[in-house]
Design a protein around this motif. Structure first.
Motif, PDB file in Angstrom:
ATOM      1  N   PRO A 162      -6.905   0.384   1.870  1.00 33.37           N
ATOM      2  CA  PRO A 162      -6.674   1.559   1.940  1.00 33.37           C
ATOM      3  C   PRO A 162      -5.263   1.931   1.041  1.00 33.37           C
ATOM      4  O   PRO A 162      -4.516   1.023   1.124  1.00 33.37           O
ATOM      5  N   TYR A 163      -5.461   3.052   0.180  1.00 32.09           N
ATOM      6  CA  TYR A 163      -4.360   3.400  -0.649  1.00 32.09           C
ATOM      7  C   TYR A 163      -4.144   2.260  -1.790  1.00 32.09           C
ATOM      8  O   TYR A 163      -2.854   2.219  -2.308  1.00 32.09           O
ATOM      9  N   GLY A 164      -4.985   1.301  -1.856  1.00 32.88           N
ATOM     10  CA  GLY A 164      -4.562   0.239  -2.832  1.00 32.88           C
ATOM     11  C   GLY A 164      -3.973   0.497  -4.479  1.00 32.88           C
ATOM     12  O   GLY A 164      -3.272  -0.153  -4.640  1.00 32.88           O
ATOM     13  N   ALA A 165      -4.720   1.712  -4.816  1.00 29.44           N
ATOM     14  CA  ALA A 165      -4.303   2.153  -6.197  1.00 29.44           C
ATOM     15  C   ALA A 165      -3.538   3.046  -6.079  1.00 29.44           C
ATOM     16  O   ALA A 165      -3.015   3.639  -7.080  1.00 29.44           O
ATOM     17  N   PHE A 166      -2.957   3.605  -4.964  1.00 27.63           N
ATOM     18  CA  PHE A 166      -2.228   4.887  -5.103  1.00 27.63           C
ATOM     19  C   PHE A 166      -0.671   4.723  -4.464  1.00 27.63           C
ATOM     20  O   PHE A 166      -0.533   3.894  -3.600  1.00 27.63           O
ATOM     21  N   PRO A 167       0.082   5.203  -5.160  1.00 29.43           N
ATOM     22  CA  PRO A 167      -0.269   5.928  -6.569  1.00 29.43           C
ATOM     23  C   PRO A 167       0.011   5.181  -7.709  1.00 29.43           C
ATOM     24  O   PRO A 167      -0.088   5.761  -8.691  1.00 29.43           O
ATOM     25  N   TRP A 168       0.234   3.954  -7.646  1.00 31.14           N
ATOM     26  CA  TRP A 168       1.046   2.970  -8.673  1.00 31.14           C
ATOM     27  C   TRP A 168      -0.151   3.175  -9.941  1.00 31.14           C
ATOM     28  O   TRP A 168       0.303   2.784 -11.111  1.00 31.14           O
ATOM     29  N   LEU A 169      -1.580   2.986  -9.479  1.00 35.20           N
ATOM     30  CA  LEU A 169      -2.396   2.823 -10.491  1.00 35.20           C
ATOM     31  C   LEU A 169      -3.126   4.349 -10.964  1.00 35.20           C
ATOM     32  O   LEU A 169      -3.578   4.279 -12.034  1.00 35.20           O
ATOM     33  N   GLN A 170      -3.116   5.208  -9.972  1.00 36.42           N
ATOM     34  CA  GLN A 170      -3.783   6.362 -10.303  1.00 36.42           C
ATOM     35  C   GLN A 170      -2.985   7.545 -10.686  1.00 36.42           C
ATOM     36  O   GLN A 170      -3.273   8.686 -11.469  1.00 36.42           O
TER      37      GLN A 170
END
Length: 436
Positions: free
Chosen positions: A147-155
């Protein structure tokens, strides 16, 4: 705290020299404990990656642990651990580092290991395929199945920035990773892992003259290559607000992230330090502005945090970068209500300023954190190495606590005035997986 406050400068001695092949060397002796730390920082990170090779900086970090000309695979780890040491590496936006901490009698061993892989890492088809699989599994565990794996650093970056350097997925797309070849890896090594593109920093229980002899013994033989041109990562400041939406079927609650462009952390450090303290004032601790407003007064959030740089270390990133505020909230709270509260709190600082007592509390906390980080030989050595590579002055690492102590309430107010809703990047995360 004002300029009349205590002198918080860490005055550890720092010596430096440059080898004929261009390698910059920093020595930071401290003979209080029989421990040394050896670190190599290469001036290549995620923002250096070319189009079509996303994730390559991190992939190559893995390759550097697969053996080298005179060190078989897994032997690096065995030799460090057999000496009672620890080791690791990491990939950041603007650099990749490798480091070990070990008893001081093992100093030459660590220097040899770093020199050997700087000269000739084992770039083979077998190692490359193996590490591509390892990196893909990392991405599955840390991003795709979390959960929230790419949020927000990749998105958030694709909304906040324009250039490929700042917007692409630094963890890497599977397409790019799978299509990587040994020729790509060899070219990447040749281009970015030149001695002239690196800083070797050694700290702890060492005699500088003896350490220099050891450094020259093992690193002088690394062939010289020119340092590559610095990647272009700066961008004009945004002139309009931007907004995007992502869906996360694994997330239990919605969230929103705001990103504001901030002053150049290297070229305008004094102004940037005001933003560092504003970030702390906004969200660090139970008494912070956003914690009180969002969680206790309005009760519109279940968690909040603010940080500088996508990796949360404000002092090892170059321009362009962001102040990010991340808020997790319940589904029955409209995201715009959260955004309004955040903007109002920032505006309160910009309009009313900050009381000296509140700023002093924030300054004391971050100064204590910096001094605590510098207490260990490894922490201090990494800070010196990062400061030398990013800012060109290892000594800056010891000056930051003192410089933060001299930041004034007006500097923090001015930093808040720069965080306009009209130029913020907003990323809304919708939790689409229901209550499971």
């Amino acid at each position: 705290m004002t300029s009349d406050g205590p002198d918080l400068t860490l005055r550890h001695p720092v010596e430096r020299f440059t080898l004929d092949n261009g390698l910059r060397v920093v020595l930071a002796p401290d003979r209080s404990v029989p421990v040394v730390a050896v670190s190599v920082y290469y001036d290549v990170g995620m923002r250096s990656e070319p189009v079509g090779r996303t994730g390559f900086a991190h992939l190559f970090e893995h390759m550097m642990f697969q053996g080298s000309a005179n060190v078989p695979k897994m032997e690096h780890a065995r030799l460090v651990q057999a000496a009672g040491g620890t080791f690791n590496g990491s990939t950041h936006q603007d650099y990749t580092n490798y480091f070990q901490a070990l008893p001081s009698e093992a100093l030459e061993r660590a220097i040899f290991l770093e020199a050997d892989r700087m000269a000739a890492p084992a770039i083979t088809e077998e190692n490359l395929r193996n590490q591509i699989d390892v990196v893909k599994e990392e991405i599955r565990v840390n991003v795709l199945n979390r959960p929230y794996g790419a949020f927000p650093w990749l998105q958030l970056p694709p909304i906040a920035f324009e250039s490929f350097a700042n917007t692409h997925d630094g963890y890497g797309s599977f397409v790019d990773l799978e299509s990587s070849t040994v020729e790509d890896a060899t070219d990447f090594f040749s281009r970015y892992y030149a001695p002239a593109n690196a800083v070797l920093c050694i700290g702890g229980d060492l005699d500088p003259a003896e350490a220099e002899v050891l450094v020259r013994r093992w690193f002088d033989a690394v062939p010289a290559r020119p340092a590559p041109p610095a990647p272009v990562v700066g961008e004009p400041s945004p002139t309009a607000a931007r907004r995007g939406v992502v869906e996360d079927p694994l997330a239990p609650l919605p969230a929103v992230a705001l990103g504001w462009r901030v002053p150049d952390p290297v070229g305008d450090l004094d102004t940037y330090l005001g933003t560092v303290l504003l970030t702390e004032l906004l969200s660090e601790g139970d008494a912070s502005r956003l914690e009180r407003r969002l969680l206790h007064t309005d009760r519109v959030a279940v968690g909040q945090s603010s940080y500088l740089g996508l990796f949360g270390d404000p002092f090892d990133v170059r321009d362009a970068t962001l102040l990010v505020t991340e808020v997790h909230h319940s589904a029955d709270v409209p995201v715009d209500r959260v955004l309004t509260a955040v903007h109002e709190e920032v505006d309160r600082v910009a309009t009313d300023g900050v009381e000296p007592a509140e700023l002093a509390r924030v300054q004391a906390r971050i100064e204590a954190q910096l001094l605590q980080q510098a207490d260990s030989v490894l922490g201090r050595t990494l800070a010196f190495a990062s400061a030398e590579l990013v800012h060109g002055r290892a000594e800056l690492a010891g000056e930051l606590a003192g410089r933060l102590a001299r930041v004034t309430p007006e500097q923090v107010r001015a930093a808040a005035a720069g965080l306009s809703p009209d130029t913020a990047a907003v990323l809304e995360l919708r939790a689409t997986g229901g209550s499971k």
